[in-house]
Structure formats: C-alpha cells, structure tokens
Design an enzyme around this catalytic site. Structure first.
Site, PDB file in Angstrom:
ATOM      1  N   PRO A   1      36.268  24.315   2.471  1.00 51.81           N
ATOM      2  CA  PRO A   1      34.742  24.286   3.076  1.00 51.81           C
ATOM      3  C   PRO A   1      33.863  24.849   2.057  1.00 51.81           C
ATOM      4  O   PRO A   1      34.245  25.753   1.173  1.00 51.81           O
ATOM      5  CB  PRO A   1      34.856  25.466   4.361  1.00 51.81           C
ATOM      6  CG  PRO A   1      36.428  25.547   4.273  1.00 51.81           C
ATOM      7  CD  PRO A   1      37.247  25.221   2.949  1.00 51.81           C
ATOM      8  N   LYS A   2      32.593  24.441   2.073  1.00 48.52           N
ATOM      9  CA  LYS A   2      31.493  24.985   1.189  1.00 48.52           C
ATOM     10  C   LYS A   2      31.094  26.001   1.972  1.00 48.52           C
ATOM     11  O   LYS A   2      29.944  25.988   2.732  1.00 48.52           O
ATOM     12  CB  LYS A   2      30.633  23.782   0.911  1.00 48.52           C
ATOM     13  CG  LYS A   2      29.609  23.932  -0.109  1.00 48.52           C
ATOM     14  CD  LYS A   2      28.550  22.874  -0.251  1.00 48.52           C
ATOM     15  CE  LYS A   2      27.566  23.296  -1.422  1.00 48.52           C
ATOM     16  NZ  LYS A   2      26.659  24.238  -1.163  1.00 48.52           N
ATOM     17  N   VAL A   3      31.545  27.123   1.755  1.00 52.58           N
ATOM     18  CA  VAL A   3      30.877  28.358   2.299  1.00 52.58           C
ATOM     19  C   VAL A   3      29.360  28.462   1.987  1.00 52.58           C
ATOM     20  O   VAL A   3      28.997  28.395   0.826  1.00 52.58           O
ATOM     21  CB  VAL A   3      31.582  29.611   1.830  1.00 52.58           C
ATOM     22  CG1 VAL A   3      31.388  30.858   2.411  1.00 52.58           C
ATOM     23  CG2 VAL A   3      33.167  29.323   2.171  1.00 52.58           C
TER      24      VAL A   3
ATOM     25  N   GLY B   1      28.903  22.163   4.314  1.00 46.91           N
ATOM     26  CA  GLY B   1      29.704  21.101   3.787  1.00 46.91           C
ATOM     27  C   GLY B   1      31.051  21.254   3.553  1.00 46.91           C
ATOM     28  O   GLY B   1      31.659  22.229   3.833  1.00 46.91           O
TER      29      GLY B   1
END
Length: 566
Positions: A124-126, A279
């Site tokens: 996950p793109k934190v 994203g």
C-alpha cells in the site's frame, strides 16, 4: 526494423507538435501570465505545507495542479519551475537520500514498467509524511523529515510523544530506516472515506513545537525502506518484523503479473486498513547499493495511484438551463475528466445565485467530485484564469412561473421545458414526444404555442428535420391520444401548482373562479399554494391556452351549454 519504426513513432507522438492539440490557444503574453500565476499558487501551497504543516488544498488537487503546470511549461516552452520540495529543504542531511517515485498513469503503464522485471513486490502507498529514522544501540535517536530528499528538518523533539512508533528495538543495533509517519485510523476504507486529510493532519502535528501524548499516539509508522538492509526484499521484511516493524511484512506481497498488481490495488482500496492510502507501490526485491541512491525516481520503484476522488477540470463554457417554472440552472461544460471510471463533461451549479457568487468563467480550473458516486458535483474553484471572459447570463427576473408560454426570443429553453413536461409522464404521457422531438418542432416553426401541435398533420410534421413519414404517423397517434386524456391530467400537464395526489374536480370555469380562501378548504392546500393556484388560473397566458383547448374540444375546458328554461 519494425522496432525502429515503433520507436520513431513514439518519439514523434511525444513532441510538442503532437501535444499541441491539447494545449490552450493562448498568445505568448497570456501564456506567460497564466504560468506565472500557477507557479505562484503552487509556491504558496508548498510554503504553507512544508514550513507550517498546513495543507491549503487536497493532495490530489495539488498533484493535478503540478501536472498541469508541467503540461503548460511543455506547451509554451517557458522553462521549468523550481522543485516543489525546495521549500522543504532543511539543515539536517539524510544518511541516505530519499528516492522519488514515478507515477504510473494506468494499467498499460504498469504493464510496461513490469516488463522484464522479476521479484516484484506490491505494498500500500501509505498516505503520510516521509521520514528518516536513525537507531543507535537499538534506541531511536534521530527523526528527520524528507525535505528535498537530501536534507530535511529535525523532528527528533517529538520522539518521546510518539508512543505508537517503535522507539526501542529488541536488539542493541545501529540502523537507518526510511518510512511514513501516518495518522492512525480505525477500519479506514479508502474507497468510501477518501484520504480524510490524513497527510495534512500529520504534517500539521509534526510542524508544531511540541506534541501532547494524545497527539503523538495518533501517529503511526510504516517502514518501507532499509537502505543498508539485506539484499533481498523477503529477508529485509522478515528481519524488520523481528525488530518490531511487522506491518512492513504484513502489507508486502510478492507478485508476478499485472493482474496480481491490479488485484492487490483493488483489495487495499476497498478493504479496512489502519491508515489512509493513495495507491500502491511496486518495487523490485533487489535494488542498487544505498551508496548509489539519489533524490530522484529510480527504475526499481514506481507508484500506481488510486482514482482521484476530486478531479481538476478546466471550464470550457458556462451555459444556463432554464426549466419549466423559470428556474435558471448554470451548467459548467468542462474539458472531459474521469472520476471512478465515469467520464465527466459537465456539472450543474444548482442556482444562478451560486454562479454569481463564485463568478466562474471559461478557463477557470475547478474541483469536481461525485455525489453518491454518480452525480458530478462542483466543490470549489481551484485556479482562476488571468483573463476573465465575459458571460451573458439571464437577468434574475427574466424567467418566472408565468414567462415563456410561447416561443419567442430568449424563451426557447423554458418553452421547450414546458412542452417536455406536458408530454412527459407527469403530464399527458404521450409516446415519442421527448425533449428532442419538441425542439425539432419548435426550431422548424411548427409549434409556437402550447397547443399548436394539436393542429399538425403528417405532411407538416415531416417538414421538421429527422421526422420521417412513419415517425409522423406515430406522433399523430400520440397526439390523438391526448384528446381523450382526463381534464385533471391536462391541468397537471400544463403545470398547475398542486400536489399530484390532491384532487382536481370540476371544470375550468369552476376552478378558475375559486378564491384563495376556497382553495384553502381543500385538505393539503395552505396559504402559499392557494395564492399560486389563483395566480395560475388568472394568468392571461394560461387563460388563452384554456380557450384554445376549449376550441379544440378538450373535455373540461369547453363551456357547458346553457339550459333554456321552458
């Protein structure tokens, strides 16, 4: 040879000449002014965010504004702007630079990026704030903001309050990590809740001189980089988990195909997570030594972002839709944008007063979202065009409940709306009489009043563009059905201001002679509605229509014959 031709074609398509079709038609002076204004806006946003921790605009609108600036700079060759991270630079050097990340626009771009790569992982793109963390003898001693990727600001003063961040490792080791400080959320579903201003909230907290314990406990850490860690991603993740960073392993998946990447992107987008995301990150398991890292996007990592919840759209035109009752609704026609796989080309402003308050003109950039996941909704104006184009709007008193009962200059929209209501399901329910049909008849001069259509024959109907002999015959059949519709249905078709479940008994003469007080004796009709009914039946235009319908033999409008006493 075919590969050389393909390369040449791609090169040509990427030239300014090929891009010119999407470039604004501005003269050099206007282009210079527009670019300068956009640069100034972005610089102000950067200054507030990096220096004060205040996000003046949603992250996705910031990103789209930067994309627009890059596009305009390519269109008009006006040079490039300084790095958006210039104002973020601080005095503290990072042990290893923070690399950037290329954003992949769509599935095709992801497929191209993955071609030839092995050992790819997805995370996950934190959506938080990037930092460097330095541990000495197992203790967190230094916290540095990303800054410009090479130098950042010292946030170590907050370490004692960051109760949810691992501050003491189980082993007395020295190591340097890179990761994301994020706002801790409960069961956060990105597809439903969006970013919730999570990044801006964390940035604002970290910009403070001091945090309370509660504020510090609201901040979590996701480690995504161990520059001097094991060579392979799987071993790095396993060791990070043993050191007290299990989330890195929990949310890292080895993948082989584009379909794998798409699956996890969709899964994390719609699943409950403890943080906001924007994203997914794709990275190769092996990477160059940390000594070769630079503060720019490398080949071994990329981002595939989620669909925007808000789109930045350029206003192409402002048009004014006039409804049956005279209500004026401004509609923005915008350069097409996509939201949740929906192509948006226009958005309603709701009222003339709102348009006047916002003063939106062609060339302005506006933020658009989806209300209820389906209806385009204007959020606000993001950028105003330097040159304000004139707009001619209807006068506030030009249209009202009793205007435009006939076709005349400035009345086409409201008149056609009246005809559409008359033939629609709320009115006479006539087949094959939609707004397009009425517009053709009006523009051909065949219908100029509310009753002209009752006198048309097949020959005259075929004079309107797009109406064939068969269509004309079918329309005449619909018109003939209208003659037998009940009196109360005719009144509702004309727009009598009464609820659809309230009775309308009697004939025209009886109803037209009622006073406001008499109307109020009908259950469900109050003072306001009774005044509207009296005004409706007293309007000269409506009385003229009633006379025409009486002449056409429509039941209820005809004057009943007088009985002669013998």
């Amino acid at each position: 040879m075919p590969y050389l031709l393909l390369f040449a074609l791609l090169f040509v398509l990427n030239t300014p000449l090929a891009r010119a079709a999407s470039c604004p038609h501005w003269n050099p002076q206007q282009a210079k002014a527009e670019v300068a204004q956009l640069r100034a806006t972005l610089a102000r946003w950067d200054e507030h965010y990096h220096r004060q921790g205040i996000a003046l605009v949603a992250d996705e609108l910031y990103d789209q504004s930067h994309e627009r600036l890059n596009h305009l700079q390519q269109c008009f060759a006006v040079g490039t702007s300084p790095s958006p991270l210039a104002s973020a630079r601080g005095p503290v050097p990072h042990p290893v630079p923070h690399t950037g990340v290329d954003k992949l626009a769509d599935r095709q771009a992801v497929a191209r990026w993955m071609t030839g790569k092995t050992g790819v992982w997805v995370q996950p793109k934190v959506d938080g704030v990037a930092v460097s963390l330095t541990y000495q003898q197992g203790r967190l001693v230094q916290l540095t903001s990303r800054g410009d990727g090479v130098h950042g600001h010292d946030w170590s003063r907050h370490i004692p309050q960051l109760g949810a961040v691992t501050r003491q490792l189980p082993e007395a080791v020295d190591l340097h990590l890179q990761g994301e400080l994020y706002l801790r959320l409960d069961e956060h579903v990105q597809a439903k809740a969006g970013s919730a201003n999570a990044r801006g909230t964390v940035a604002g907290l970290l910009a403070r001189k001091q945090l309370t314990g509660a504020q510090g406990n609201a901040i979590g850490l996701f480690v995504w980089g161990w520059p001097h860690g094991p060579e392979q991603q799987a071993e790095r993740l396993a060791q990070l988990a043993r050191l007290g960073f299990p989330d890195s392993q929990l949310y890292s998946i080895a993948i082989d195909t584009l379909e794998d990447a798409a699956h996890w992107r969709e899964h994390w987008y719609r699943s409950a997570l403890p943080f906001a995301t924007d994203g997914v990150i794709l990275r190769q398991g092996s990477r160059p030594p940390a000594e070769r890292w630079q503060a720019k996007a490398p080949y071994w990592i990329a981002a595939w972002k989620y669909p925007y919840a808000q789109a930045l759209a350029e206003v192409r035109d402002v048009r004014f839709r006039v409804g049956r009752t005279g209500r004026v609704t401004p509609v923005l026609h915008v350069q097409p944008v996509t939201l949740d796989d929906r192509r948006i080309t226009q958005v309603s402003l709701g009222s003339l007063a709102r348009w006047q308050r916002l003063d939106i003109r062609p060339g302005d950039q506006v933020a658009i979202s989806l209300a209820g996941l389906t209806i385009p909704r204007l959020e606000h104006v993001v950028h105003r065009a330097v040159e304000r184009q004139p707009i001619t709007a209807p006068a506030p008193d030009q249209h009202h409940a009793h205007s435009c009962w006939q076709a005349s200059e400035g009345c086409d929209e409201q008149f056609i709306a009246r005809l559409t209501w008359l033939g629609g399901k709320q009115g006479l329910a006539l087949p094959r009489t939609g707004p397009g049909t009425w517009r053709r008849l009006v523009e051909a001069g065949l219908v100029t009043s509310m009753t002209d259509w009752l006198q048309l024959d097949a020959e005259r109907l075929q004079q309107a563009p797009g109406i064939s002999r068969l269509t004309a015959t079918q329309m005449l059949g619909s018109f003939d059905q209208a003659r037998s519709r009940p009196f109360d249905q005719w009144l509702r078709a004309l727009g009598v201001p009464i609820g659809k479940h309230l009775p309308l008994t009697g004939n025209w003469q009886a109803l037209a002679s009622r006073s406001a007080g008499q109307w109020q004796t009908v259950p469900g009709i109050g003072a306001k509605r009774s005044r509207q009914l009296v005004e409706f039946f007293a309007a000269s235009e409506v009385q003229a229509i009633a006379a025409q319908l009486a002449e056409a033999g429509i039941e209820g409008f005809r004057t009943p014959p007088q009985r002669i006493e013998q």
